[in-house]
Design a protein around this motif. Sequence first.
Motif, PDB file in Angstrom:
ATOM      1  N   ALA A 184       0.843  -1.191   0.000  1.00 44.90           N
ATOM      2  CA  ALA A 184       0.000   0.000   0.000  1.00 44.90           C
ATOM      3  C   ALA A 184       0.880   1.243   0.000  1.00 44.90           C
ATOM      4  O   ALA A 184       2.052   1.189   0.411  1.00 44.90           O
ATOM      5  CB  ALA A 184      -0.925   0.012   1.213  1.00 44.90           C
ATOM      6  N   ALA A 185       0.324   2.348  -0.460  1.00 46.95           N
ATOM      7  CA  ALA A 185       1.055   3.617  -0.468  1.00 46.95           C
ATOM      8  C   ALA A 185       0.138   4.746  -0.039  1.00 46.95           C
ATOM      9  O   ALA A 185      -1.064   4.727  -0.311  1.00 46.95           O
ATOM     10  CB  ALA A 185       1.628   3.901  -1.850  1.00 46.95           C
ATOM     11  N   VAL A 186       0.725   5.719   0.632  1.00 46.36           N
ATOM     12  CA  VAL A 186       0.035   6.936   1.056  1.00 46.36           C
ATOM     13  C   VAL A 186       0.817   8.120   0.495  1.00 46.36           C
ATOM     14  O   VAL A 186       2.053   8.150   0.586  1.00 46.36           O
ATOM     15  CB  VAL A 186      -0.022   7.053   2.590  1.00 46.36           C
ATOM     16  CG1 VAL A 186      -0.723   8.343   3.012  1.00 46.36           C
ATOM     17  CG2 VAL A 186      -0.699   5.832   3.198  1.00 46.36           C
ATOM     18  N   VAL A 187       0.116   9.088  -0.089  1.00 43.75           N
ATOM     19  CA  VAL A 187       0.758  10.300  -0.598  1.00 43.75           C
ATOM     20  C   VAL A 187      -0.071  11.498  -0.154  1.00 43.75           C
ATOM     21  O   VAL A 187      -1.288  11.527  -0.365  1.00 43.75           O
ATOM     22  CB  VAL A 187       0.873  10.282  -2.138  1.00 43.75           C
ATOM     23  CG1 VAL A 187       1.534  11.569  -2.630  1.00 43.75           C
ATOM     24  CG2 VAL A 187       1.675   9.070  -2.612  1.00 43.75           C
ATOM     25  N   LEU A 188       0.583  12.484   0.455  1.00 44.38           N
ATOM     26  CA  LEU A 188      -0.072  13.703   0.930  1.00 44.38           C
ATOM     27  C   LEU A 188       0.709  14.914   0.438  1.00 44.38           C
ATOM     28  O   LEU A 188       1.942  14.902   0.434  1.00 44.38           O
ATOM     29  CB  LEU A 188      -0.143  13.721   2.463  1.00 44.38           C
ATOM     30  CG  LEU A 188      -0.749  12.496   3.157  1.00 44.38           C
ATOM     31  CD1 LEU A 188      -0.596  12.626   4.674  1.00 44.38           C
ATOM     32  CD2 LEU A 188      -2.214  12.344   2.786  1.00 44.38           C
ATOM     33  N   ALA A 189      -0.004  15.959   0.047  1.00 41.44           N
ATOM     34  CA  ALA A 189       0.639  17.203  -0.386  1.00 41.44           C
ATOM     35  C   ALA A 189      -0.189  18.378   0.090  1.00 41.44           C
ATOM     36  O   ALA A 189      -1.418  18.265   0.229  1.00 41.44           O
ATOM     37  CB  ALA A 189       0.790  17.234  -1.908  1.00 41.44           C
ATOM     38  N   ASN A 190       0.474  19.524   0.336  1.00 38.81           N
ATOM     39  CA  ASN A 190      -0.257  20.695   0.827  1.00 38.81           C
ATOM     40  C   ASN A 190      -0.381  21.761  -0.241  1.00 38.81           C
ATOM     41  O   ASN A 190       0.144  22.863  -0.142  1.00 38.81           O
ATOM     42  CB  ASN A 190       0.374  21.248   2.106  1.00 38.81           C
ATOM     43  CG  ASN A 190       1.819  21.691   1.931  1.00 38.81           C
ATOM     44  OD1 ASN A 190       2.536  21.179   1.063  1.00 38.81           O
ATOM     45  ND2 ASN A 190       2.259  22.623   2.764  1.00 38.81           N
ATOM     46  N   CYS A 191      -1.117  21.400  -1.312  1.00 39.07           N
ATOM     47  CA  CYS A 191      -1.431  22.356  -2.364  1.00 39.07           C
ATOM     48  C   CYS A 191      -2.794  22.007  -2.941  1.00 39.07           C
ATOM     49  O   CYS A 191      -3.219  20.852  -2.914  1.00 39.07           O
ATOM     50  CB  CYS A 191      -0.366  22.353  -3.460  1.00 39.07           C
ATOM     51  SG  CYS A 191       0.052  20.725  -4.097  1.00 39.07           S
ATOM     52  N   THR A 192      -3.481  23.004  -3.459  1.00 40.92           N
ATOM     53  CA  THR A 192      -4.832  22.817  -3.971  1.00 40.92           C
ATOM     54  C   THR A 192      -4.842  21.968  -5.234  1.00 40.92           C
ATOM     55  O   THR A 192      -5.744  21.156  -5.441  1.00 40.92           O
ATOM     56  CB  THR A 192      -5.488  24.179  -4.238  1.00 40.92           C
ATOM     57  OG1 THR A 192      -5.533  24.912  -3.012  1.00 40.92           O
ATOM     58  CG2 THR A 192      -6.903  24.024  -4.767  1.00 40.92           C
ATOM     59  N   SER A 193      -3.849  22.162  -6.076  1.00 36.95           N
ATOM     60  CA  SER A 193      -3.723  21.364  -7.292  1.00 36.95           C
ATOM     61  C   SER A 193      -2.252  21.255  -7.638  1.00 36.95           C
ATOM     62  O   SER A 193      -1.420  22.005  -7.123  1.00 36.95           O
ATOM     63  CB  SER A 193      -4.509  22.000  -8.447  1.00 36.95           C
ATOM     64  OG  SER A 193      -4.009  23.301  -8.725  1.00 36.95           O
ATOM     65  N   GLY A 194      -1.940  20.295  -8.486  1.00 31.73           N
ATOM     66  CA  GLY A 194      -0.536  20.105  -8.863  1.00 31.73           C
ATOM     67  C   GLY A 194      -0.218  18.648  -9.076  1.00 31.73           C
ATOM     68  O   GLY A 194      -0.567  18.077 -10.117  1.00 31.73           O
ATOM     69  N   PRO A 195       0.426  17.994  -8.115  1.00 31.13           N
ATOM     70  CA  PRO A 195       0.800  16.594  -8.319  1.00 31.13           C
ATOM     71  C   PRO A 195      -0.422  15.683  -8.357  1.00 31.13           C
ATOM     72  O   PRO A 195      -1.370  15.855  -7.592  1.00 31.13           O
ATOM     73  CB  PRO A 195       1.687  16.283  -7.101  1.00 31.13           C
ATOM     74  CG  PRO A 195       1.281  17.279  -6.067  1.00 31.13           C
ATOM     75  CD  PRO A 195       0.889  18.511  -6.815  1.00 31.13           C
ATOM     76  N   ALA A 196      -0.392  14.710  -9.241  1.00 27.60           N
ATOM     77  CA  ALA A 196      -1.477  13.721  -9.342  1.00 27.60           C
ATOM     78  C   ALA A 196      -1.218  12.637  -8.306  1.00 27.60           C
ATOM     79  O   ALA A 196      -0.626  11.595  -8.604  1.00 27.60           O
ATOM     80  CB  ALA A 196      -1.532  13.134 -10.743  1.00 27.60           C
TER      81      ALA A 196
END
Length: 461
Positions: free
Chosen positions: A314-326
């Motif tokens: 399993a993988a978890v991905v979190l980012a703090n931007c409204t849009s950008g990385p898929a």
Amino acid sequence: MTTSQQELLPATRRALLHRIAVAQSEGRAPSLVAAVVRDGRTVWHGSRTSVDGHAPGEKVQYRIGSITKTFTAVLVMRLRDEGLLDLGDPLEKHLPGTGAGEATIAELLAHTGGLAAESPAPWWERTPGSLRPELADVLGEHPLRHPVGRRFHYSNPGYTLLGALVEEVRRAPWEDVLRSEVLEPLGLERTSVRPQAPYAGGWAVHPWADALLPEPVEDLGKMEPAGQLWSTTGDLARFAVFLARGDDRVLSEESVREMRTPAAPAEDADLAAGASYGLGMQLQRKDGRFLVGHSGSLPGFLANVTLSVEDEVAAVVLANCTSGPAVSLVAADLVGIVAEAEPRIPEPWRPLPEVDRAVLELAGAWYWGTAGFLLRLTADGGVSLEPLSGAGRRSRLRSNGDGTWTGLDGYYAGEILKAVRRPDGSVSHLDLGSFVFTRQPCEEGAPVPGGVDPEGWGGLR
């Protein structure tokens, strides 16, 4: 020399780091953090850039948006498992007067209840929940956009209704029920309705300049069950293990498997992408791998949890931007990197400690008309049925303890298999949902519906 199964090879770790580095750079995310789980534990954590001057670790909170829906779905499934409701119940039976009560609980879980995608203006993600103090404010005067049960249409208000259902049945706030029934039993100490330091701030990134704008953080009020939660890579990694294996303190393995089963008809675009929806979980087939999980977004944040049950990764991905990385694509790629570079090593084969001879005599080739099938005994006491060659219907079947088996998947899911015996105790044929399987193709003398020509096999007459 062998490598510990709990460790990743250096080349795999570098490939994971490279993938999130590309995602953060090309997606222009102020920060991006990820984790990989294998065989039930976190084996890798990576981050790019910083939060408050420090590389974000496994305990830094990000807002996870619609991953909250999966938590809400778990609460509803618990109510079902306790016998307090049935997924086929119309909402009106338990939560009357909403104006959307014709939809069943299962339809709301699978986004086939016909409800609108969003609540009426103003835009709920960017305004205080106090503007929508009642369910009527979330649903509006005309809550339905489609006939109930006819099509998949993702609905945030639908999960508001499910949260209200939990509150009505439990007689307690959704937040309190979630904490006591899911977060605390699973040890998700850094998952909360409101941010708890350390946490990342949410940002908008200018589309044509490397400039940032802080995004608002709103309490969602009645919409909380659809997207309110904050969490960490550490907690979501543990949650992913639960979604793969279940935990009897919260929900059985059988019930989480039910959540991972397609429950909604896919739209044309989703069919092309191999995507569908279960009960509170997004499903997709990518590069030949069946992936389940959920994505989430709110102003300033993107989040995804993806798991391959077959690969136990399993993988978890979190980012703090409204849009950008898929982030959903990144998470799927992280799973693929590990699964392909370090394929799961199967458990060693061992003979069964004991074999039921009455079941053993059923093993081998059977024929549905002229189509050949193979019946095998499985290590868990069940059986499997699969084509002798080529494509065709296949299923795993669970023993019912009375000489019958129930299909778990495929065409025969839920159907009953039984061996029909002659007066002398010998096996005549198999009956699977009324289909007759015989030991020989179109076996003469077997009770095949429609009969078998008494002249038997031969040339064209």
